[in-house]
Design a protein around this motif. Structure first.
Motif, PDB file in Angstrom:
ATOM      1  N   THR A 123      83.605  66.606  50.486  1.00 47.27           N
ATOM      2  CA  THR A 123      83.808  66.123  50.061  1.00 47.27           C
ATOM      3  C   THR A 123      84.684  65.587  49.476  1.00 47.27           C
ATOM      4  O   THR A 123      84.606  64.308  48.838  1.00 47.27           O
ATOM      5  N   ALA A 124      85.771  65.964  49.056  1.00 49.29           N
ATOM      6  CA  ALA A 124      87.507  65.360  49.212  1.00 49.29           C
ATOM      7  C   ALA A 124      87.287  64.160  50.860  1.00 49.29           C
ATOM      8  O   ALA A 124      87.115  62.761  50.492  1.00 49.29           O
ATOM      9  N   VAL A 125      86.791  64.693  51.504  1.00 46.90           N
ATOM     10  CA  VAL A 125      86.831  62.962  52.727  1.00 46.90           C
ATOM     11  C   VAL A 125      85.834  62.507  52.516  1.00 46.90           C
ATOM     12  O   VAL A 125      85.723  60.984  52.374  1.00 46.90           O
ATOM     13  N   ILE A 126      84.365  62.662  51.728  1.00 49.45           N
ATOM     14  CA  ILE A 126      83.092  61.653  51.505  1.00 49.45           C
ATOM     15  C   ILE A 126      83.830  60.474  50.911  1.00 49.45           C
ATOM     16  O   ILE A 126      83.444  59.764  50.745  1.00 49.45           O
ATOM     17  N   LEU A 127      84.543  61.182  49.515  1.00 43.46           N
ATOM     18  CA  LEU A 127      84.734  60.003  48.781  1.00 43.46           C
ATOM     19  C   LEU A 127      85.951  59.542  48.557  1.00 43.46           C
ATOM     20  O   LEU A 127      85.930  58.167  48.448  1.00 43.46           O
ATOM     21  N   GLU A 128      86.766  60.027  49.813  1.00 47.86           N
ATOM     22  CA  GLU A 128      88.314  59.431  50.192  1.00 47.86           C
ATOM     23  C   GLU A 128      87.647  58.201  50.970  1.00 47.86           C
ATOM     24  O   GLU A 128      87.904  56.989  50.290  1.00 47.86           O
ATOM     25  N   GLU A 129      86.503  58.243  52.396  1.00 44.12           N
ATOM     26  CA  GLU A 129      85.679  57.878  53.105  1.00 44.12           C
ATOM     27  C   GLU A 129      84.942  56.530  52.436  1.00 44.12           C
ATOM     28  O   GLU A 129      85.160  54.901  52.662  1.00 44.12           O
ATOM     29  N   PHE A 130      84.012  56.941  51.953  1.00 43.84           N
ATOM     30  CA  PHE A 130      83.262  55.785  51.216  1.00 43.84           C
ATOM     31  C   PHE A 130      83.700  54.985  50.206  1.00 43.84           C
ATOM     32  O   PHE A 130      83.051  53.786  49.667  1.00 43.84           O
ATOM     33  N   GLY A 131      84.677  55.665  49.564  1.00 42.00           N
ATOM     34  CA  GLY A 131      85.549  54.927  48.037  1.00 42.00           C
ATOM     35  C   GLY A 131      86.059  53.391  49.272  1.00 42.00           C
ATOM     36  O   GLY A 131      86.766  52.408  47.606  1.00 42.00           O
TER      37      GLY A 131
ATOM     38  N   SER B 176      83.682  67.576  58.897  1.00 42.02           N
ATOM     39  CA  SER B 176      83.901  67.273  59.977  1.00 42.02           C
ATOM     40  C   SER B 176      84.878  65.916  59.312  1.00 42.02           C
ATOM     41  O   SER B 176      83.419  64.862  59.045  1.00 42.02           O
ATOM     42  N   LYS B 177      85.604  64.888  59.381  1.00 40.63           N
ATOM     43  CA  LYS B 177      86.118  64.182  58.641  1.00 40.63           C
ATOM     44  C   LYS B 177      85.474  63.012  59.878  1.00 40.63           C
ATOM     45  O   LYS B 177      85.264  61.728  59.337  1.00 40.63           O
ATOM     46  N   ASP B 178      85.665  63.332  61.408  1.00 38.55           N
ATOM     47  CA  ASP B 178      85.551  62.474  61.909  1.00 38.55           C
ATOM     48  C   ASP B 178      83.731  61.775  61.769  1.00 38.55           C
ATOM     49  O   ASP B 178      83.779  60.993  62.343  1.00 38.55           O
ATOM     50  N   SER B 179      82.759  62.918  61.569  1.00 40.24           N
ATOM     51  CA  SER B 179      81.483  63.049  61.644  1.00 40.24           C
ATOM     52  C   SER B 179      81.024  62.199  59.553  1.00 40.24           C
ATOM     53  O   SER B 179      80.218  60.915  60.445  1.00 40.24           O
ATOM     54  N   ILE B 180      82.003  62.319  59.423  1.00 41.69           N
ATOM     55  CA  ILE B 180      82.311  61.638  58.230  1.00 41.69           C
ATOM     56  C   ILE B 180      81.950  60.364  57.822  1.00 41.69           C
ATOM     57  O   ILE B 180      81.455  59.093  57.899  1.00 41.69           O
ATOM     58  N   LYS B 181      83.199  59.669  59.210  1.00 44.13           N
ATOM     59  CA  LYS B 181      83.574  58.105  59.423  1.00 44.13           C
ATOM     60  C   LYS B 181      82.759  57.667  60.311  1.00 44.13           C
ATOM     61  O   LYS B 181      82.126  56.983  59.893  1.00 44.13           O
ATOM     62  N   LYS B 182      82.535  58.585  60.837  1.00 41.38           N
ATOM     63  CA  LYS B 182      80.878  58.067  61.710  1.00 41.38           C
ATOM     64  C   LYS B 182      79.959  57.661  61.085  1.00 41.38           C
ATOM     65  O   LYS B 182      78.960  56.948  61.078  1.00 41.38           O
ATOM     66  N   LEU B 183      79.391  58.238  59.101  1.00 41.28           N
ATOM     67  CA  LEU B 183      78.869  58.083  59.039  1.00 41.28           C
ATOM     68  C   LEU B 183      78.456  57.037  58.297  1.00 41.28           C
ATOM     69  O   LEU B 183      77.748  56.138  57.870  1.00 41.28           O
ATOM     70  N   VAL B 184      80.283  56.673  57.569  1.00 40.10           N
ATOM     71  CA  VAL B 184      80.353  55.382  56.825  1.00 40.10           C
ATOM     72  C   VAL B 184      79.893  54.011  57.806  1.00 40.10           C
ATOM     73  O   VAL B 184      79.769  53.144  57.612  1.00 40.10           O
ATOM     74  N   ASP B 185      80.586  54.263  59.039  1.00 38.41           N
ATOM     75  CA  ASP B 185      80.368  53.598  59.907  1.00 38.41           C
ATOM     76  C   ASP B 185      78.907  52.706  60.180  1.00 38.41           C
ATOM     77  O   ASP B 185      78.888  51.408  60.053  1.00 38.41           O
TER      78      ASP B 185
END
Length: 275
Positions: free
Chosen positions: A104-112, A60-69
């Motif tokens: 994995t693609a989302v994690i690299l994009e968002e944490f990048g 989930s992209k939304d879940s990953i973005k929440k983790l970044v926040d």
């Protein structure tokens, strides 16, 4: 402000790396199951590490973005250890593509977008990506550079083109390594690095299940006929992860390190050919 190491996945390999690179830093430990994260956090906390936990669904992209926040609210993200995923014995082909490839693609994009200058990331891929036959140059480019939101719409990733769960896993892990290479260019603009590790069979609770499960005979044969003749340990992967995330590896980025005791060598050129 705290320096934050984000550990995604509460398994043994991620822990082994985190223990080596997180002294004096804050570990944000995220897992799909909060109880797994909490149990691992307790062990790390009792070993002297500063740890907090979060839940994340890497499909989930939304879940990953929440983790970044959450991570950026704690401090400066100086390291990311992505060690979460599913295996062919755990999930459907569709789930593997969503979790292992898209996630994995989302994690690299968002944490990048938030990684600190001098920061680093290690993505745990798999030896399986090295078993997939060669792809075309165009297929490689698509897996490496297609925006995450468009990735699963690629014709080559439609379930009608995927033979089985192992094929989905292989192409996902090949995609991880290609994505790391492409993302290294973007991460470099922020003064940060990203690399992949492709472990073979490493003794973890999951590996023990697989060695005794439906594919167990095949896995045991892989080990028997490999140059090393044995499985690996999380600490052996952790040693390489420590190198890649540290300053001694400042000239290494966009790379993949195959650590499988020679299983892949034997698969292509040794006793595992045609097996």
């Amino acid at each position: 402000m705290k320096n934050v190491i984000v550990l995604i996945g509460a398994g043994s390999i991620g822990q082994a790396i985190a223990r080596r690179v997180s002294a004096g830093k804050h570990i944000l430990l995220a897992d799909l199951k909060k109880e797994n994260a909490d149990a691992t956090a307790k062990v790390l906390s009792e070993a002297g590490f500063d740890v907090s936990t979060a839940s994340v669904d890497i499909a989930s992209k939304d879940s990953i973005k929440k983790l970044v926040d959450i991570a950026t609210s704690v401090g400066s993200v100086t390291g990311v250890i992505h060690a979460a995923g599913v295996s062919p014995s755990q999930a459907t082909a569709e789930m593997i593509l969503h979790v292992d490839l898209y996630g994995t693609a989302v994690i690299l994009e968002e944490f990048g977008k938030v990684i600190s200058d001098g920061g680093s990331c290690v993505v745990i891929s798999s030896q399986s990506g090295h078993r997939l036959p060669s792809l075309t140059e165009e297929q490689n480019k698509l897996l490496a550079t297609t925006p995450a939101d468009e990735l699963l719409a690629l014709p080559m990733l439609q379930l009608s083109e995927i033979k089985d769960t192992l094929h989905a896993y292989q192409i996902s892990k090949r995609g991880n390594v290609l994505r790391v290479m492409a993302e290294a260019v973007k991460w470099g603009r922020r003064g940060a690095r990203v690399n992949a590790i492709s472990p073979g069979i490493v003794i973890t609770p999951l590996a023990k299940d697989e060695l005794t499960g439906p594919r167990g005979e095949r896995y045991r044969n892989m080990l028997k006929l490999s140059p090393s003749g044995r499985a690996g340990t999380p600490d052996e992967i952790g040693t390489v992860g420590e190198l890649l995330m540290g300053t001694n590896a400042g000239f290494i980025t966009g790379s993949d390190f195959l650590i499988d005791g020679g299983v892949t060598a034997s698969y292509w050129y040794g006793d595992l050919v045609n097996k």
